[in-house]
Write an enzyme that holds these catalytic residues in place. Structure first.
Site, PDB file in Angstrom:
ATOM      1  N   ALA A 187       0.841  -1.203   0.000  1.00 10.95           N
ATOM      2  CA  ALA A 187       0.000   0.000   0.000  1.00 10.95           C
ATOM      3  C   ALA A 187       0.876   1.252   0.000  1.00 10.95           C
ATOM      4  O   ALA A 187       0.645   2.198  -0.765  1.00 10.95           O
ATOM      5  CB  ALA A 187      -0.913  -0.009   1.216  1.00 10.95           C
ATOM      6  N   ASP A 188       1.913   1.246   0.838  1.00  9.20           N
ATOM      7  CA  ASP A 188       2.820   2.399   0.872  1.00  9.20           C
ATOM      8  C   ASP A 188       3.528   2.563  -0.464  1.00  9.20           C
ATOM      9  O   ASP A 188       3.688   3.678  -0.988  1.00  9.20           O
ATOM     10  CB  ASP A 188       3.884   2.224   1.970  1.00  9.20           C
ATOM     11  CG  ASP A 188       3.294   2.425   3.358  1.00  9.20           C
ATOM     12  OD1 ASP A 188       3.998   2.153   4.348  1.00  9.20           O
ATOM     13  OD2 ASP A 188       2.122   2.842   3.435  1.00  9.20           O
TER      14      ASP A 188
ATOM     15  N   LYS B 221      25.944 -36.680   4.495  1.00  6.90           N
ATOM     16  CA  LYS B 221      24.699 -36.047   4.059  1.00  6.90           C
ATOM     17  C   LYS B 221      24.923 -34.545   4.173  1.00  6.90           C
ATOM     18  O   LYS B 221      25.050 -34.006   5.270  1.00  6.90           O
ATOM     19  CB  LYS B 221      23.534 -36.485   4.946  1.00  6.90           C
ATOM     20  CG  LYS B 221      22.208 -35.900   4.504  1.00  6.90           C
ATOM     21  CD  LYS B 221      21.061 -36.602   5.224  1.00  6.90           C
ATOM     22  CE  LYS B 221      19.716 -36.155   4.700  1.00  6.90           C
ATOM     23  NZ  LYS B 221      19.420 -34.749   4.895  1.00  6.90           N
TER      24      LYS B 221
ATOM     25  N   GLU C 272      23.989 -31.549  -4.269  1.00 10.12           N
ATOM     26  CA  GLU C 272      23.646 -30.570  -3.250  1.00 10.12           C
ATOM     27  C   GLU C 272      24.431 -29.277  -3.455  1.00 10.12           C
ATOM     28  O   GLU C 272      25.655 -29.306  -3.620  1.00 10.12           O
ATOM     29  CB  GLU C 272      24.000 -31.170  -1.873  1.00 10.12           C
ATOM     30  CG  GLU C 272      23.242 -30.579  -0.727  1.00 10.12           C
ATOM     31  CD  GLU C 272      21.862 -31.212  -0.519  1.00 10.12           C
ATOM     32  OE1 GLU C 272      21.412 -32.018  -1.375  1.00 10.12           O
ATOM     33  OE2 GLU C 272      21.242 -30.877   0.502  1.00 10.12           O
TER      34      GLU C 272
ATOM     35  N   CYS D 195     -11.021 -26.658  26.494  1.00  2.67           N
ATOM     36  CA  CYS D 195     -10.222 -26.006  25.444  1.00  2.67           C
ATOM     37  C   CYS D 195      -9.947 -24.553  25.831  1.00  2.67           C
ATOM     38  O   CYS D 195     -10.874 -23.799  26.119  1.00  2.67           O
ATOM     39  CB  CYS D 195     -10.987 -26.063  24.122  1.00  2.67           C
ATOM     40  SG  CYS D 195     -10.200 -25.098  22.823  1.00  2.67           S
TER      41      CYS D 195
ATOM     42  N   CYS E  94     -11.959 -22.149  23.218  1.00  6.38           N
ATOM     43  CA  CYS E  94     -13.408 -22.022  23.076  1.00  6.38           C
ATOM     44  C   CYS E  94     -14.163 -22.522  24.292  1.00  6.38           C
ATOM     45  O   CYS E  94     -15.389 -22.438  24.341  1.00  6.38           O
ATOM     46  CB  CYS E  94     -13.903 -22.736  21.818  1.00  6.38           C
ATOM     47  SG  CYS E  94     -13.845 -24.532  21.930  1.00  6.38           S
TER      48      CYS E  94
ATOM     49  N   CYS F  89     -10.029 -30.920  21.789  1.00 11.12           N
ATOM     50  CA  CYS F  89     -11.171 -30.035  21.960  1.00 11.12           C
ATOM     51  C   CYS F  89     -12.349 -30.627  21.186  1.00 11.12           C
ATOM     52  O   CYS F  89     -12.197 -31.069  20.048  1.00 11.12           O
ATOM     53  CB  CYS F  89     -10.803 -28.664  21.408  1.00 11.12           C
ATOM     54  SG  CYS F  89     -12.213 -27.630  21.043  1.00 11.12           S
TER      55      CYS F  89
HETATM   56  S1  IVH Z   1      20.670 -39.088  -2.126  1.00 13.11           S
HETATM   57  C1  IVH Z   1      17.563 -41.004  -3.997  1.00 13.11           C
HETATM   58  N1  IVH Z   1      22.902 -38.276  -1.016  1.00 13.11           N
HETATM   59  O1  IVH Z   1      19.163 -35.071   1.626  1.00 13.11           O
HETATM   60  C2  IVH Z   1      18.569 -40.201  -3.486  1.00 13.11           C
HETATM   61  N2  IVH Z   1      20.947 -36.975  -0.687  1.00 13.11           N
HETATM   62  O2  IVH Z   1      16.840 -35.957   3.136  1.00 13.11           O
HETATM   63  C3  IVH Z   1      18.149 -38.922  -2.943  1.00 13.11           C
HETATM   64  N3  IVH Z   1      21.297 -34.964   0.623  1.00 13.11           N
HETATM   65  O3  IVH Z   1      16.773 -34.406  -0.829  1.00 13.11           O
HETATM   66  C4  IVH Z   1      19.173 -38.187  -2.346  1.00 13.11           C
HETATM   67  N4  IVH Z   1      23.434 -35.216   0.943  1.00 13.11           N
HETATM   68  O4  IVH Z   1      18.883 -32.948  -0.761  1.00 13.11           O
HETATM   69  C5  IVH Z   1      21.601 -38.037  -1.195  1.00 13.11           C
HETATM   70  N5  IVH Z   1      24.944 -37.616  -0.132  1.00 13.11           N
HETATM   71  C6  IVH Z   1      23.646 -37.395  -0.315  1.00 13.11           C
HETATM   72  C7  IVH Z   1      23.002 -36.269   0.223  1.00 13.11           C
HETATM   73  C8  IVH Z   1      21.653 -36.103   0.019  1.00 13.11           C
HETATM   74  C9  IVH Z   1      22.389 -34.451   1.163  1.00 13.11           C
HETATM   75  C10 IVH Z   1      19.949 -34.356   0.723  1.00 13.11           C
HETATM   76  C11 IVH Z   1      19.158 -34.299  -0.556  1.00 13.11           C
HETATM   77  C12 IVH Z   1      17.873 -35.014  -0.258  1.00 13.11           C
HETATM   78  C13 IVH Z   1      17.832 -34.968   1.219  1.00 13.11           C
HETATM   79  C14 IVH Z   1      17.002 -36.078   1.796  1.00 13.11           C
END
Ligand code: IVH
Length: 712
Positions: free
Chosen positions: A52-53, A136, A192, A437, A440, A455
């Site tokens: 709006a601003d 991971k 990633e 609750c 409510c 609830c």
């Molecule tokens: S494999 C089918 N490898 O974790 C395989 N994922 O929680 C799918 N991720 O969506 C992923 N490091 O973004 C794979 N070394 C790794 C990974 C990895 C990170 C992430 C990825 C995935 C998520 C799942």
């Protein structure tokens, strides 16, 4: 969002009485603030003033320009605003879904994962099975599509089916080659995007210096940097990429996971140097411990170790669940913890009426994040009992004023783990969980066997009504741009929206030409109101799975919703089936139970949830076009057919056969009916084979079935 303090100055002098010099100065200030606001909105996803601003200042700018055309600046906001890119990115539908991973939290979970694989494949305990183990990465996943060796697009994961087109941004990353040497004609690389600790710290320092947004952690910084509408900003951010997987490929990369990763490295991608091949659960957890020990010195965030079955032919046989592969799992690191004081226990009422106790804490840093709220689960948890009445924390209860240990794992809501009784005052009273609750006043009751007190107010309870609306517009449901929790709450408070269907009549009631109009509401303007109506219109066409999920029925999450969508194919079919399934003896009820993961509890919740709200839900459905699930390209002869397996299968387990059939787009039912297209009968088939013969259903043996799916 507060309005800018500059506003007042701009609005004071009437345009008709402005001198030329005043007009000149004001246009300069307007250009500065409007261009900054526009960039903040479109480019940084971080608006600095309300719509709006913005609209008001822009109108004033246009009026001054009209009166003093000779003063129109080269950087006039009128010239640049219209040219700003439309908010948001294009969408890309993944040829192969982008998956997430199931989690393991203990060695036992890892053992169960491996045992489950053996069982599924019908392998005995002695058969060797190898797994890769790799960190991971805590970043965001990206899919890169190469055709004839050239990068054609890059897409974020999105909901796994459809992601955002971030091609221009991805091209700016050094770790992402624009061309690949000698590779399959079609090759999708997945991995990633992340930021190192050092780069993150330097970026935040720069942001702070320049008065820009500071990021909470490296993952947010990576996501915010990749999702820039202006790719030049992405280029200036130090993003990196690890490749760890692939989507569509016109030719197999290798026979094993480990050699596929080597191939990715040969193609020029960074692959994680910690990746190891393991021959047993013992070796897997040893690698896990080794990676965990190096966690602090890696220089980037990781939150666990991913194990993947090494043999790609076996990966293929195991296939996928609705959102995760059966052949991989993430072994997460234990949560981070800290002690603090519990200041209060508040009760929140959710969309299904559940009363959830929330701990208000003296803020404390847990693993780099400041935590001031944590979940206390339910009243048993506060009392020190688990859902079966067994003692938790050796039976120690939790009271207001206690010192409690908070923990958080990954992104999940922080939890309370323990309590220090030595620091409790003798006078501290035990916590009494409310039996009405707090929103409510309706009685809140616990059904036998339910750990949650609910609830009983239903839709008269304001909290339930609002929470259902919030769920309805949430990201995995209708995901209406510009209509988030805050807006829903405010519309609800003023009686503009009482139930989801009201969203779709909002324009008729508060749109152009109506006595009361959205654009005149505080915080709204011409532009934002028109945008919202457009965003709502866009969602009048909605995929069936999202529609089912959006209803907010207890136990029906995203995975169940997409399974139901796949099974029934249309809203009308599901709606009719649920009507019939009220009779637990009916074929419709048995058919519902035949769906993977649907048991009596879920079935009952779904049937009562839809039937009890039938009038409301039918009215809502009447305002929408609900689209059937798009079949993933499957030219298999069993696609769309209903199959039944009976007797003993010798070449694969029943679980594998079912998963295979579903993977090819078939439905697998538990009993033979007029709807059955094909019965696969192994030795020992009995009454089902007879019934199939009576009904004239096609019957094949196991080899016939394998030939049909091209597996012989
Ligand atoms: S494999 C089918 N490898 O974790 C395989 N994922 O929680 C799918 N991720 O969506 C992923 N490091 O973004 C794979 N070394 C790794 C990974 C990895 C990170 C992430 C990825 C995935 C998520 C799942």
């Amino acid at each position: 969002m507060s309005s800018t303090s500059d506003m007042g100055d701009f609005q004071t002098v009437a345009i008709s009485s402005l001198t030329q010099q005043q007009a000149h100065q004001e246009l300069a200030r307007l250009a500065d603030i409007l261009n900054r606001a526009s960039a903040a909105y479109h480019r940084d996803d971080a608006p600095i003033m309300s719509d709006a601003d913005f609209d008001a200042l822009r109108r004033r700018n246009a009026q001054i320009e009209q009166r003093f055309p000779e003063l129109v600046r080269q950087d006039s906001p009128e010239a640049s605003i219209g040219a700003a890119p439309a908010a948001g990115f294009g969408k890309i539908r993944h040829v192969r879904r982008m998956l997430s991973l199931a989690n393991a939290f203990s060695t036992e979970d890892v053992e169960d994962f491996v045992t489950g694989i053996r069982r599924f494949l019908g392998l005995d305990a002695a058969a060797p099975l190898a797994f890769t183990a790799e960190p991971k990465i805590d970043g965001l996943s990206l899919s890169l599509r190469y055709e004839k060796g050239a990068l054609v697009y890059a897409a974020t994961r999105g909901d796994g089916e459809t992601g955002e087109d971030v091609t221009a941004n991805a091209r700016t990353l050094q770790d992402i080659p624009a061309r690949l040497p000698d590779c399959p004609e079609i090759l999708e690389i997945r991995g990633e995007v992340y930021m190192t600790h050092d780069d993150f710290a330097a970026l935040n320092a720069r942001q702070r210096e320049t008065g820009n947004k500071v990021f909470a952690n490296p993952r947010n910084a990576a996501a915010g940097s990749l999702r820039q509408l202006d790719a030049e900003i992405t280029r200036a951010r130090p993003l990196r990429f690890f490749a760890y997987s692939w989507g569509e490929t016109s030719q197999a990369l290798a026979d094993t996971q480990i050699s596929a990763i080597e191939r990715l490295a040969q193609l020029g991608f960074c692959t994680n140097p910690q990746t190891r091949l393991c021959q047993s659960v013992a070796e897997m957890v040893t690698v896990y411990a080794a990676i965990e020990a190096q966690r602090a010195s890696l220089g980037y965030d990781i939150d666990g170790v991913v194990y993947k079955l090494n043999d790609l032919a076996l990966q293929d046989r195991l296939g996928l669940r609705s959102t995760t592969p059966r052949w991989a799992i993430a072994h997460k690191f234990p949560a981070e913890r800290a002690w603090t004081r519990l200041e209060a226990i508040e009760i929140q009422v959710g969309r299904t009426g559940a009363l959830s106790p929330v701990a208000r804490l003296v803020p404390v840093t847990v693993g780099g994040v400041v935590v001031s709220n944590a979940t206390l689960h339910n009243e048993d948890y506060i009392m020190g009992r688990d859902s079966r009445g067994q003692p938790l924390r050796d039976g120690r209860d939790i009271r207001v004023g206690d010192w409690v240990e908070v923990y958080r794992a990954g992104d999940v809501i922080p939890k309370i783990r323990d309590v220090d009784l030595s620091r409790r005052a003798d006078t501290a009273p035990a916590y009494v969980f409310p039996d009405t609750c707090p929103e409510c006043g309706s009685p809140a009751i616990r059904e036998p066997g339910d750990s949650v007190r609910r609830c009983t107010g239903g839709m008269i309870c304001p909290a339930q009504a609002v929470e259902r609306l919030k769920h309805f517009v949430s990201r995995a449901a209708f995901d209406i741009e510009g209509l988030g929790a805050k807006q829903v709450e405010s519309f609800w408070r003023d009686g503009w929206i009482a139930t989801p269907k009201d969203i779709f009549t909002l324009k008729d009631r508060f749109g152009p030409g109506q006595p009361r109009q959205l654009k005149n509401r505080e915080g709204w303007g011409d532009k934002s109101a028109a945008n919202l109506f457009n965003a709502i219109d866009e969602k009048r066409v909605i995929p069936l799975s999202r529609f089912i999920f959006s209803l907010g029925i207890r136990h029906v999450g995203e995975a169940t919703a997409s399974m139901l969508a796949g099974h029934y194919g249309s809203w009308d079919a599901l709606r009719a089936a649920l009507q019939d399934a009220q009779d637990p003896e009916s074929a419709a009820y048995l058919d519902l139970l035949s769906i993977d993961g649907v048991g009596d509890v879920l079935a009952t919740s779904l049937i009562t949830g839809v039937v009890a709200e039938a009038v409301e839900i039918d009215a809502l459905a009447g305002l929408l076009t609900i689209t059937p699930p798009e079949a993933r390209a499957s030219d298999s002869p069993v696609a769309g057919k209903t199959l039944v397996f009976t007797g003993t299968l010798e070449k694969m387990t029943r679980a594998e056969a079912k998963a295979r059939a579903e993977g090819l787009g078939a439905k697998v039912a538990g009993s033979v009916s007029a709807k059955t297209d094909l019965l696969i009968a192994g030795p020992g088939a009995g009454s089902k084979a007879k019934k199939a013969a009576d009904l004239g259903v096609q019957v094949v043996d196991e080899d016939g079935w394998l030939a049909m799916i091209g597996a012989l």
